[in-house]
Design an enzyme around this catalytic site. Sequence first.
Site, PDB file in Angstrom:
ATOM      1  N   LYS A  51       0.537  -1.233  -0.350  1.00 21.54           N
ATOM      2  CA  LYS A  51       0.266  -0.536   0.001  1.00 21.54           C
ATOM      3  C   LYS A  51       0.794   1.111  -0.075  1.00 21.54           C
ATOM      4  CE  LYS A  51      -3.780  -2.572   2.307  1.00 21.54           C
ATOM      5  NZ  LYS A  51      -4.391  -2.783   3.032  1.00 21.54           N
ATOM      6  N   GLN A  95      -4.473  -1.424   9.882  1.00 19.15           N
ATOM      7  CA  GLN A  95      -4.427  -2.434   8.968  1.00 19.15           C
ATOM      8  C   GLN A  95      -4.954  -3.660   9.911  1.00 19.15           C
ATOM      9  OE1 GLN A  95      -3.609  -3.325   5.856  1.00 19.15           O
ATOM     10  NE2 GLN A  95      -3.967  -5.595   6.073  1.00 19.15           N
ATOM     11  N   ASP A 118     -10.657   3.090   4.201  1.00 18.93           N
ATOM     12  CA  ASP A 118     -11.204   1.258   3.548  1.00 18.93           C
ATOM     13  C   ASP A 118     -12.477   0.754   3.779  1.00 18.93           C
ATOM     14  OD1 ASP A 118      -8.871  -0.843   3.489  1.00 18.93           O
ATOM     15  OD2 ASP A 118      -8.636  -0.928   6.125  1.00 18.93           O
TER      16      ASP A 118
HETATM   17  N1  GUN Z   1      -6.290  -6.998   6.745  1.00 13.97           N
HETATM   18  C1  GUN Z   1      -7.332  -7.730   5.772  1.00 13.97           C
HETATM   19  N2  GUN Z   1      -7.891  -7.035   4.419  1.00 13.97           N
HETATM   20  C2  GUN Z   1      -7.269  -5.690   5.121  1.00 13.97           C
HETATM   21  C3  GUN Z   1      -7.965  -4.796   4.287  1.00 13.97           C
HETATM   22  O1  GUN Z   1      -8.510  -4.711   2.884  1.00 13.97           O
HETATM   23  N3  GUN Z   1      -7.974  -3.066   5.381  1.00 13.97           N
HETATM   24  C4  GUN Z   1      -7.554  -3.442   6.787  1.00 13.97           C
HETATM   25  N4  GUN Z   1      -7.000  -2.161   7.011  1.00 13.97           N
HETATM   26  N5  GUN Z   1      -6.645  -4.849   7.005  1.00 13.97           N
HETATM   27  C5  GUN Z   1      -6.985  -5.247   6.229  1.00 13.97           C
END
Ligand code: GUN
Length: 282
Positions: A51, A95, A118
Amino acid sequence: MKIIDGKLVSAKIKEELAVEVEKLAKHGIVPGLAVVIVGDDPASRTYVNSKESNAKKLGFYSVKHQLDETVTEDELLDLIENMNADPQIHGILVQLPLPDHIDSKKVLNSISVLKDVDGFHPENIGKMIIGDDAFLPCTPNGVMKLLEYENIDLRGKHAVIIGRSNIVGKPMATLLLEKDATVTVCHSKTQDLLKITNCADIIVAAVGIPNFVTAEMVKEGAIVIDVGINRVNGKLVGDVDFESVKDKASRITPVPGGVGPMTIAMLMYNTVESAKRKGGLI
Ligand code: GUN
């Protein structure tokens, strides 16, 4: 059988975003994305690094907060409060999963609705369900974009989702329904799974079990979307047994190179949208 190339589609989306970033620069706006990771789960680290590097490549202001496993809930909430108030930050992502001593719901609730790139904040989820303008969660929205790029008409089609998580299964059902698909959500307590998946025009596999979807579960000509990212003996495998299913499906996403890159592209998309909104440009 055609392989749906998520890498290619995500690259196209990012090219379009690069143009938007240039336009924003003319208004003195640089999209800012802050990513928070707690602890050192290797999979989470890989996602977060990806990311961060994608944000940098697109010319974003990119901040990564790597917090120790022992960080307190209050410390994390303070950090989020600061980022909510920081005018350089347009998107905040924490995350998941978080360690057990931290209340994930409380943390997600504390992120400004306007910076929730998100799409996990309850207000954004509520808006999505009633079809209002909102940040859409990146993985299910990425699947929708893939289907759109493939020109798949979802009206009246039977979409079967395997998995009912808040991050994928539930929002996936909402977005497919919005496009007039008939949606069935299956999960670990579902009876007659085989019978249900064999009626599916589209299968979305989001169970987190390697090679869970086998050829006998798939109707001839179905479209199969694999959201799974599982590590088996150091190799990435999806929730779909690609080798057996590929001969039955009319189209299928690979792992890696299918849905994964789309998740990142949609995160970048949401961050650019947030920056535009903040700048009064949409
Ligand atoms: N953990 C697994 N997938 C995601 C996601 O798309 N965003 C976040 N913040 N955590 C995750």
